[in-house]
Design an enzyme around this catalytic site. Structure first.
Site, PDB file in Angstrom:
ATOM      1  CG  HIS A 184      -1.515   5.485  -0.375  1.00 41.56           C
ATOM      2  ND1 HIS A 184      -2.596   6.264  -0.043  1.00 41.56           N
ATOM      3  CD2 HIS A 184      -1.696   4.330   0.302  1.00 41.56           C
ATOM      4  CE1 HIS A 184      -3.384   5.612   0.795  1.00 41.56           C
ATOM      5  NE2 HIS A 184      -2.855   4.425   1.024  1.00 41.56           N
ATOM      6  CG  ASP A 242      -3.961   8.970  -1.591  1.00 38.58           C
ATOM      7  OD1 ASP A 242      -3.208   8.346  -2.364  1.00 38.58           O
ATOM      8  OD2 ASP A 242      -4.282   8.546  -0.473  1.00 38.58           O
ATOM      9  CB  SER A 245      -5.364   2.370   1.289  1.00 39.36           C
ATOM     10  OG  SER A 245      -4.830   2.937   2.454  1.00 39.36           O
TER      11      SER A 245
END
Length: 510
Positions: free
Chosen positions: A244, A277, A355
């Protein structure tokens, strides 16, 4: 719900399981865009100074005669002068209300006596007053005429004081000169000392080795942009991050990595996977040092961990905490573009921009990739919240398996059991659809579940002896396995419990 730091791409192909909604209490990390009144003071405790009795000072014994001298600093000097009456000391405390104006006044003239307090009757002889009118105050006490005293010259005292000051100045100068001489001999004192040793396993030691290998990922496409984190995976310049983080680049966007020293390098996308992910980039490997990858299966609750990344675009940020829980089922992203993670939960501060950054153990090994944070229920879903002490990381065993597949083929494979789950079921476990829906069979013909004997309507309650609470947990547990792994299923059918063995197969990708 979980919250991502990017905008997810279009959903990839089916893996054989029915799409599941995102959990309601977590949110994936969102992208980073480029760029009390003081309380009244407590009431002061008030003291009534007009309480308490004044007592006359006791008469002091007569002063002993002293040698006559004009030097007030001489030993034994007193103010007694020739002609004074024997035993009279003008500075001695004597009770002489008539002749000593400094003696305490008589009780009947004392406005501060205990009988004259707040709320007490007015003393006779004192004028009464009303609010708004100035208080006349107590009548002044007439001072008795003082006896004529011989004037004392303080010239001698001033001279003595000056001499004392001069002597002190001279001594001070001598001491200062001595200190200066000693300083000249020994040199200026400094606070320099040997460097502080950071023990192995300390946060400082872990951060010192890891920070140079953690990068800031900058993505831009069609006026949009975002930042995330990544880390050096091997000596060939492969960098691991979240899907993402890079998905916002699309097909025509740019991806740049920024090193800890501020230099930037262009990056090329090697491959990415929505379900896990994860994404892999490739950059010039010159000067890059990979981080060691540990085994997340060895992690236990309570282990100390360190998170490194670029929260809110602040590169090389280090936070620390512990492992709060293991195998936490997390479904991040939107419907049809979800990631299923059997996550490591940590209270190390993780914020938007973290992230893709590594979660490190006490040996400085990567045991997870930070991917999502929890969101307080009821919060705005289109906005990111900061860390509330509940963050989630993809375990390193899953990371290594998926990253190696992406580097090798550009794609990752997903293990499936070949059933469609009933999303309307609210009981314990995960139920296989009892009937076909729009031509879709509950159990995929000739799939792993079909070969193992799973039937429509079966409720799967355990996998490898571990309880399954809902659909998400079953999917996450299956995705944490590898294609070819053998698993044991416990199912409820017609009120009876059955044990089934199956071998996981790869999902057919569209």
């Amino acid at each position: 719900m979980t919250q991502s730091s990017d905008h997810p791409e279009a959903p990839e192909g089916s893996d054989g399981t029915q799409p599941l909604p995102a959990a309601e209490d977590t949110q994936a990390l969102p992208p980073q865009q480029p760029a009390s009144p003081q309380q009244d003071a407590p009431p002061v405790e008030q003291h009534d100074l007009r309480s308490g009795q004044h007592e006359s000072a006791p008469q002091t014994a007569q002063a002993a005669p002293a040698p006559a001298t004009d030097n007030p600093f001489a030993p034994g000097w007193s103010g007694a002068q020739p002609g004074d009456q024997p035993g009279h000391d003008p500075y001695a405390l004597q009770h002489d209300p008539q002749g000593d104006p400094y003696a305490a006044p008589q009780a009947q003239h004392d406005p501060y006596a205990a009988s004259y307090g707040y709320g007490q009757p007015q003393q006779q002889g004192y004028p009464a007053w009303t609010a708004g009118a100035p208080h006349p105050g107590p009548a002044p006490v007439a001072a008795a005429p003082r006896r004529e005293r011989r004037k004392v010259s303080f010239l001698g005292a001033a001279t003595a004081v000056a001499a004392t000051a001069l002597l002190a100045g001279t001594a001070g100068g001598a001491i200062g000169g001595l200190a200066a001489d000693q300083e000249a001999e020994t040199g200026v004192v400094t606070l320099d000392g040997p460097p502080v040793e950071r023990p192995e396993g300390s946060v400082a030691a872990i951060a010192g080795r890891a920070v140079p290998s953690v990068l800031t990922i900058r993505v831009g496409s069609s006026g949009r942009g975002g930042t995330g984190s990544g880390w050096v995976y091997d000596g060939k310049g492969h960098v691991v991050t979240n899907n993402h983080v890079v998905s916002a680049a699309g097909d025509d966007g740019t991806i740049v990595v920024e090193l800890a020293d501020g230099t930037r390098r262009d990056a090329e996308l090697v491959g990415r996977d929505v379900s896990y992910d994860l994404a892999v980039l490739e950059v010039d490997p010159k000067g890059l040092k990979p981080l060691p990858v540990g085994n997340s299966d060895d992690v236990v609750v309570g282990d100390q961990v360190v998170a490194v990344g670029s929260p809110l675009g602040l590169d090389s940020t280090v936070t620390a905490g512990i492992v709060s829980a293991l195998e936490r089922p997390v479904a991040a992203g939107e419907q049809g573009d979800q990631s299923y993670i059997s996550a490591i939960q940590t209270d190390a501060a993780i914020n938007p921009g973290n992230s893709g950054g590594p979660l490190l153990n006490a040996r400085g090994e990567v045991v997870g990739v930070n991917s999502a944070i929890a969101q307080i229920p009821g919060g705005a879903r289109d906005s990111a919240s900061g860390s509330i002490g509940v963050g989630f990381s993809i375990p390193s065993t899953q990371v290594r398996r998926t990253v190696d597949q992406l580097i090798s083929t550009g794609e990752a494979v997903h293990p499936v059991i070949g059933v469609h789950l009933d999303t309307q079921y609210s009981g314990e476990g995960a139920r296989v659809l009892p009937d076909a829906v729009q031509g879709t069979e509950p159990v995929v013909p000739d799939g792993p579940a079909d070969k193992a004997g799973v039937e429509a309507g079966d409720v799967i309650t355990k996998i490898d002896g571990r309880r399954v609470s809902d659909n998400d947990q079953l999917v996450v547990r299956i995705r944490a396995k590898a294609v070819g792994d053998t698993v044991q299923l416990t199912v409820q059918r017609d009120g009876r419990e059955r044990q089934l063995t199956m071998t996981l197969e790869a999902a057919e990708e569209d």
